[in-house]
Every structure is written in C-alpha cells, then in structure tokens.
Design a protein around this motif. Structure first.
Motif, short mmCIF file in Angstrom:
data_model
loop_
_atom_site.label_atom_id
_atom_site.label_comp_id
_atom_site.label_asym_id
_atom_site.label_seq_id
_atom_site.Cartn_x
_atom_site.Cartn_y
_atom_site.Cartn_z
N VAL A 28 0.81 -1.22 0.00
CA VAL A 28 0.00 0.00 0.00
C VAL A 28 0.85 1.27 0.00
O VAL A 28 0.33 2.36 0.24
CB VAL A 28 -1.01 0.03 1.17
CG1 VAL A 28 -2.02 -1.10 1.05
CG2 VAL A 28 -0.32 0.04 2.50
N LEU A 31 -0.41 4.34 -1.66
CA LEU A 31 -1.45 5.09 -0.96
C LEU A 31 -0.90 5.84 0.25
O LEU A 31 -1.53 6.80 0.72
CB LEU A 31 -2.55 4.15 -0.47
CG LEU A 31 -3.35 3.41 -1.52
CD1 LEU A 31 -4.35 2.47 -0.85
CD2 LEU A 31 -4.07 4.37 -2.45
N ALA A 32 0.22 5.41 0.77
CA ALA A 32 0.70 5.93 2.05
C ALA A 32 1.84 6.94 1.94
O ALA A 32 2.05 7.72 2.86
CB ALA A 32 1.14 4.76 2.94
N HIS A 141 -4.77 8.60 2.85
CA HIS A 141 -5.49 8.39 1.59
C HIS A 141 -6.85 7.78 1.89
O HIS A 141 -6.97 6.88 2.72
CB HIS A 141 -4.68 7.48 0.67
CG HIS A 141 -5.16 7.47 -0.74
ND1 HIS A 141 -6.28 6.80 -1.13
CD2 HIS A 141 -4.66 8.08 -1.85
CE1 HIS A 141 -6.47 6.97 -2.43
NE2 HIS A 141 -5.51 7.75 -2.89
N ASP A 143 -8.53 5.69 0.38
CA ASP A 143 -8.61 4.26 0.09
C ASP A 143 -7.72 3.40 0.98
O ASP A 143 -7.69 2.18 0.83
CB ASP A 143 -8.25 3.99 -1.38
CG ASP A 143 -9.27 4.58 -2.34
OD1 ASP A 143 -10.43 4.78 -1.93
OD2 ASP A 143 -8.90 4.84 -3.50
N ASN A 144 -6.98 4.01 1.89
CA ASN A 144 -6.08 3.25 2.76
C ASN A 144 -6.86 2.82 4.02
O ASN A 144 -6.68 3.37 5.10
CB ASN A 144 -4.84 4.08 3.12
CG ASN A 144 -3.75 3.25 3.74
OD1 ASN A 144 -3.99 2.14 4.23
ND2 ASN A 144 -2.54 3.79 3.76
N ARG A 146 -6.75 0.13 5.91
CA ARG A 146 -5.98 -0.42 7.03
C ARG A 146 -5.50 0.70 7.93
O ARG A 146 -5.66 0.66 9.15
CB ARG A 146 -4.80 -1.25 6.49
CG ARG A 146 -3.94 -1.87 7.59
CD ARG A 146 -2.78 -2.64 7.02
NE ARG A 146 -1.73 -1.71 6.61
CZ ARG A 146 -0.73 -2.01 5.80
NH1 ARG A 146 -0.63 -3.21 5.27
NH2 ARG A 146 0.19 -1.12 5.51
N GLU A 173 -7.12 12.72 0.02
CA GLU A 173 -6.68 12.32 1.34
C GLU A 173 -7.57 13.02 2.35
O GLU A 173 -8.09 14.11 2.08
CB GLU A 173 -5.21 12.69 1.56
CG GLU A 173 -4.30 12.01 0.55
CD GLU A 173 -3.02 11.53 1.15
OE1 GLU A 173 -2.60 10.44 0.76
OE2 GLU A 173 -2.43 12.22 1.99
#
Length: 181
Positions: A28, A31-32, A141, A143-144, A146, A173
């Motif tokens: 990920v 995204l991070a 983000h 979509d992140n 987790r 974000e």
C-alpha cells in the motif's frame, strides 16, 4: 513485547534510509507515501543525513521515533512534525494553531498486530504534547482502509478536511486529528 521505542540519533541516517526503502516496497505504499522506491533510492546520502539531523533526539521541530527489535533491527517508525500557527502546510492549507503532524508511519509486516504501532504513536504523541501542541493530525489516503482503521482505534477522528492529490483530482486524502487531552 521486547522492543525499544526511542528517538533516532543523527548518526543513524543509514538505518532510517533502509527502513524507508523497505516501507516503500509495502503493497500500500502508493497510498501511504508521496514518493516511490526508485525516487527514494536515487536520493543522495546527504539527503538522509540532513533528514536524520532534523528529526533526531534533541531536535525541536520534528522527531522520528523508531521501534528497535531485540536484534537491533528497526522494525517500525513514525515521525511527528511541528506546525506553527500562521504558516502554510505542504498541501497549501493554513495552519491555524500549534499542532503536530504525524507522517511516514510504517511497521514491518512481520511485527504488525502485536501493539507496536500503538506504542510508536504513544511516543510520538507524548513528544508532541511535550512541545505544547493543541492537537496532532495526520493525512491519510481515502482508500487506505488499514491505516484509517488503525488511526481511529488510537483516537484520531476525521476533521472534514479533504486534501486533493496533486496530479490526480480523483484521489483524495482525509485529515484525521486528536485533540490534546
């Protein structure tokens, strides 16, 4: 848990670089983090040396906290930056009050789920509160999932601030924050 949580020392730039490169290989990472593995790999040692000095033990505007395993290997990291009122942050947003900004959070996959990230966050927050900040925030983000779940678990809540990603207006974000206790 047999891990040491501490601030980095300025001379530990090579270990900080190595952990950053590992983080950028995470599934990920796109995204991070705002850079790729290849971009980070291409940066000169002087970049990592300066970064370590600016976030090492005793630095007043940033602090990188690491989790060191029993074998001395760094297994996790989080950095907190201080933001002063009247300034503008990296996204062009006005900073209205003294706050901390947590960035560059990473824990190696083999030690996830044992409470290490929570301990890293405790240390980062303690450092920030000790500097008189009113709140600590982070940007994640949308979509992140987790990361968003974890941040909620440790007390961060969405603030309603949305940051569009430069170069990709379809991705955003979200800001999450925790107020000083």
């Amino acid at each position: 848990m047999n891990y040491k949580i501490r601030s980095i020392r300025a001379d530990e730039w090579a270990a900080a670089r190595e952990l950053r490169l590992v983080a950028l290989k995470d599934p990920v990472a796109h995204l991070a983090f705002f850079e790729t593995y290849d971009e980070a790999l291409a940066k000169p040692d002087s970049f990592y040396q300066e970064r370590a000095v600016g976030a090492a033990e005793g630095a007043e505007t940033a602090q990188q906290v690491i989790a060191e395993g029993p074998d001395g290997q760094w297994v996790g990291t989080a950095t907190v930056l201080l933001e002063e009122p009247g300034t503008v942050d990296w996204a062009g947003l006005a900073v209205e009050r003294k706050q901390g900004h947590i960035v560059a959070v990473f824990v190696r996959p083999e030690v996830r789920g044992i409470g290490l990230t929570e301990v890293l966050f405790d240390a980062a927050l303690e450092w920030a509160w000790g500097r008189g900040v009113e709140r600590v925030r982070l940007i994640v983000h949308e979509d992140n999932e987790r990361a968003r779940r974890f941040y909620g678990k440790v007390g961060f809540v969405p603030t309603g601030v949305i940051v569009p990603l430069a170069g990709n207006p379809d991705e955003r974000e979200v800001e999450m924050a925790v107020e000083r206790p």
